[in-house]
Design a protein around this motif. Structure first.
Motif, PDB file in Angstrom:
ATOM      1  N   LEU A  33      31.777  59.697 -10.807  1.00  0.00           N
ATOM      2  CA  LEU A  33      30.927  60.792 -11.266  1.00  0.00           C
ATOM      3  C   LEU A  33      31.753  62.067 -11.249  1.00  0.00           C
ATOM      4  N   PRO A  34      31.562  62.942 -12.223  1.00  0.00           N
ATOM      5  CA  PRO A  34      32.326  64.198 -12.249  1.00  0.00           C
ATOM      6  C   PRO A  34      32.123  64.995 -10.956  1.00  0.00           C
ATOM      7  N   GLY A  35      33.231  65.466 -10.393  1.00  0.00           N
ATOM      8  CA  GLY A  35      33.173  66.307  -9.202  1.00  0.00           C
ATOM      9  C   GLY A  35      33.036  65.569  -7.893  1.00  0.00           C
ATOM     10  N   ILE A  36      32.881  64.250  -7.937  1.00  0.00           N
ATOM     11  CA  ILE A  36      32.744  63.465  -6.707  1.00  0.00           C
ATOM     12  C   ILE A  36      34.125  62.939  -6.323  1.00  0.00           C
ATOM     13  N   PRO A  37      34.555  63.218  -5.087  1.00  0.00           N
ATOM     14  CA  PRO A  37      35.914  62.837  -4.701  1.00  0.00           C
ATOM     15  C   PRO A  37      36.130  61.330  -4.675  1.00  0.00           C
ATOM     16  N   LEU A  38      37.355  60.969  -4.978  1.00  0.00           N
ATOM     17  CA  LEU A  38      37.782  59.577  -4.925  1.00  0.00           C
ATOM     18  C   LEU A  38      39.121  59.557  -4.193  1.00  0.00           C
ATOM     19  N   SER A  39      39.209  58.773  -3.123  1.00  0.00           N
ATOM     20  CA  SER A  39      40.483  58.642  -2.410  1.00  0.00           C
ATOM     21  C   SER A  39      41.445  57.895  -3.316  1.00  0.00           C
ATOM     22  N   LYS A  40      42.537  58.540  -3.672  1.00  0.00           N
ATOM     23  CA  LYS A  40      43.516  57.937  -4.579  1.00  0.00           C
ATOM     24  C   LYS A  40      44.129  56.689  -3.963  1.00  0.00           C
ATOM     25  N   ARG A  41      44.487  55.739  -4.815  1.00  0.00           N
ATOM     26  CA  ARG A  41      44.950  54.426  -4.369  1.00  0.00           C
ATOM     27  C   ARG A  41      46.037  54.515  -3.298  1.00  0.00           C
ATOM     28  N   GLU A  42      47.066  55.304  -3.534  1.00  0.00           N
ATOM     29  CA  GLU A  42      48.189  55.354  -2.600  1.00  0.00           C
ATOM     30  C   GLU A  42      47.775  55.951  -1.253  1.00  0.00           C
ATOM     31  N   VAL A  43      46.906  56.953  -1.288  1.00  0.00           N
ATOM     32  CA  VAL A  43      46.399  57.546  -0.051  1.00  0.00           C
ATOM     33  C   VAL A  43      45.493  56.543   0.663  1.00  0.00           C
ATOM     34  N   ARG A  44      44.687  55.836  -0.113  1.00  0.00           N
ATOM     35  CA  ARG A  44      43.788  54.819   0.445  1.00  0.00           C
ATOM     36  C   ARG A  44      44.566  53.754   1.225  1.00  0.00           C
ATOM     37  N   LEU A  45      45.704  53.339   0.678  1.00  0.00           N
ATOM     38  CA  LEU A  45      46.525  52.335   1.362  1.00  0.00           C
ATOM     39  C   LEU A  45      46.963  52.833   2.733  1.00  0.00           C
ATOM     40  N   LEU A  46      47.361  54.106   2.809  1.00  0.00           N
ATOM     41  CA  LEU A  46      47.744  54.679   4.095  1.00  0.00           C
ATOM     42  C   LEU A  46      46.555  54.763   5.040  1.00  0.00           C
ATOM     43  N   MET A  47      45.415  55.194   4.524  1.00  0.00           N
ATOM     44  CA  MET A  47      44.219  55.297   5.363  1.00  0.00           C
ATOM     45  C   MET A  47      43.848  53.944   5.956  1.00  0.00           C
ATOM     46  N   LEU A  48      43.896  52.916   5.136  1.00  0.00           N
ATOM     47  CA  LEU A  48      43.572  51.572   5.620  1.00  0.00           C
ATOM     48  C   LEU A  48      44.550  51.125   6.698  1.00  0.00           C
ATOM     49  N   SER A  49      45.818  51.454   6.529  1.00  0.00           N
ATOM     50  CA  SER A  49      46.808  51.039   7.532  1.00  0.00           C
ATOM     51  C   SER A  49      46.583  51.772   8.852  1.00  0.00           C
ATOM     52  N   TYR A  50      46.196  53.044   8.799  1.00  0.00           N
ATOM     53  CA  TYR A  50      45.950  53.789  10.037  1.00  0.00           C
ATOM     54  C   TYR A  50      44.658  53.350  10.728  1.00  0.00           C
ATOM     55  N   LEU A  51      43.717  52.781   9.986  1.00  0.00           N
ATOM     56  CA  LEU A  51      42.492  52.265  10.612  1.00  0.00           C
ATOM     57  C   LEU A  51      42.771  51.042  11.487  1.00  0.00           C
ATOM     58  N   ARG A  52      43.816  50.293  11.150  1.00  0.00           N
ATOM     59  CA  ARG A  52      44.159  49.057  11.899  1.00  0.00           C
ATOM     60  C   ARG A  52      42.929  48.162  12.032  1.00  0.00           C
ATOM     61  N   LEU A  53      42.479  47.679  10.912  1.00  0.00           N
ATOM     62  CA  LEU A  53      41.260  46.886  10.843  1.00  0.00           C
ATOM     63  C   LEU A  53      41.394  45.557  11.572  1.00  0.00           C
ATOM     64  N   GLU A  54      40.293  45.075  12.071  1.00  0.00           N
ATOM     65  CA  GLU A  54      40.204  43.759  12.698  1.00  0.00           C
ATOM     66  C   GLU A  54      39.227  42.911  11.898  1.00  0.00           C
ATOM     67  N   THR A  55      39.208  41.602  12.181  1.00  0.00           N
ATOM     68  CA  THR A  55      38.387  40.707  11.366  1.00  0.00           C
ATOM     69  C   THR A  55      36.891  40.913  11.567  1.00  0.00           C
ATOM     70  N   HIS A  56      36.480  41.279  12.770  1.00  0.00           N
ATOM     71  CA  HIS A  56      35.062  41.495  13.063  1.00  0.00           C
ATOM     72  C   HIS A  56      34.896  42.884  13.669  1.00  0.00           C
ATOM     73  N   SER A  57      34.710  43.880  12.853  1.00  0.00           N
ATOM     74  CA  SER A  57      34.547  45.250  13.334  1.00  0.00           C
ATOM     75  C   SER A  57      33.350  45.907  12.669  1.00  0.00           C
ATOM     76  N   VAL A  58      32.860  46.934  13.328  1.00  0.00           N
ATOM     77  CA  VAL A  58      31.891  47.831  12.718  1.00  0.00           C
ATOM     78  C   VAL A  58      32.673  49.074  12.318  1.00  0.00           C
ATOM     79  N   VAL A  59      32.581  49.435  11.040  1.00  0.00           N
ATOM     80  CA  VAL A  59      33.315  50.575  10.501  1.00  0.00           C
ATOM     81  C   VAL A  59      32.328  51.556   9.887  1.00  0.00           C
ATOM     82  N   TRP A  60      32.452  52.820  10.274  1.00  0.00           N
ATOM     83  CA  TRP A  60      31.659  53.874   9.654  1.00  0.00           C
ATOM     84  C   TRP A  60      32.575  54.701   8.769  1.00  0.00           C
ATOM     85  N   ASP A  61      32.123  54.979   7.546  1.00  0.00           N
ATOM     86  CA  ASP A  61      32.832  55.885   6.647  1.00  0.00           C
ATOM     87  C   ASP A  61      31.902  57.055   6.362  1.00  0.00           C
ATOM     88  N   ILE A  62      32.242  58.210   6.912  1.00  0.00           N
ATOM     89  CA  ILE A  62      31.410  59.405   6.778  1.00  0.00           C
ATOM     90  C   ILE A  62      31.964  60.245   5.629  1.00  0.00           C
TER      91      ILE A  62
END
Length: 196
Positions: A18-47
């Motif tokens: 949607l116009p004006g609604i932010p989107l985390s760019k692919r390359e930044v998203r990859l870094l964000m996911l790596s810093y989250l250090r996800l596990e197979t069974h987790s509860v994740v909140w995205d605010i």
């Protein structure tokens, strides 16, 4: 299937936007996911989930995770739902409302939090930090100096451990007229810390 791969990094143009609604760019998203250090069974909140890129990437990577995406605007919340449907992601619960008030009764509590927006950011940080399970991780993004300062101060006051701050410099090849040139992806800071 829109994204049949087992790796993250969905191209930005595959998401409905949607116009004006932010989107985390692919390359930044990859870094964000790596810093989250996800596990197979987790509860994740995205605010401040915006277009829903992070919840969708997590939902595809970790189908047993329980993901909560929070957005205050009903049109944007519906955009997240539509994008989840586009990618066949079933483990995202979308909550409409202002954080932190709308999170009071959300259960279970998270092991991972991605804080991508909201006002006042420091108040939201403090609230979700209290909700975060011990040994949990929180990442936050800042696109301006005021938000960076508020988050840095908040991490220090909350005694977060193993704090990391990065500002990736990413350029993409773009075609402009008859030429190809490199264009900078919107700069952003990514902060991460652990609750011990």
């Amino acid at each position: 299937m829109l994204w049949p791969y087992r790796t993250p990094g969905i191209p930005d143009d595959l998401f409905e936007q949607l116009p004006g609604i932010p989107l985390s760019k692919r390359e930044v998203r990859l870094l964000m996911l790596s810093y989250l250090r996800l596990e197979t069974h987790s509860v994740v909140w995205d605010i401040g989930a915006g277009t829903g890129t992070i919840p969708i990437e997590i939902g595809l990577l970790c189908p047993k995770n329980n993901i909560v995406a929070v957005e205050r605007d009903s049109d944007v919340a519906n955009l997240i739902r539509r994008n989840c449907d586009r990618f066949g992601v079933k483990n995202v619960q979308v909550i409409e409302g202002n954080a932190p008030d709308c999170l009071e009764n959300v259960q279970p509590r998270p092991q991972r939090v991605c804080l991508e927006g909201g006002r006042p950011i420091k108040t939201i940080l403090e609230f979700v930090w209290d909700c975060l399970e011990p040994e949990g991780r929180l990442i936050a993004t800042a696109s301006n100096l005021e938000t960076l300062y508020a988050l840095s101060e908040g991490f220090a006051e909350l005694q977060a451990r193993n704090i990391e701050v990065v500002q990736p410099v990413i350029n993409r090849l773009e075609t402009r007229g008859n030429h190809q040139t490199f264009a900078s992806v919107h700069p952003i800071f990514i902060l991460s810390g652990e609750k011990l």
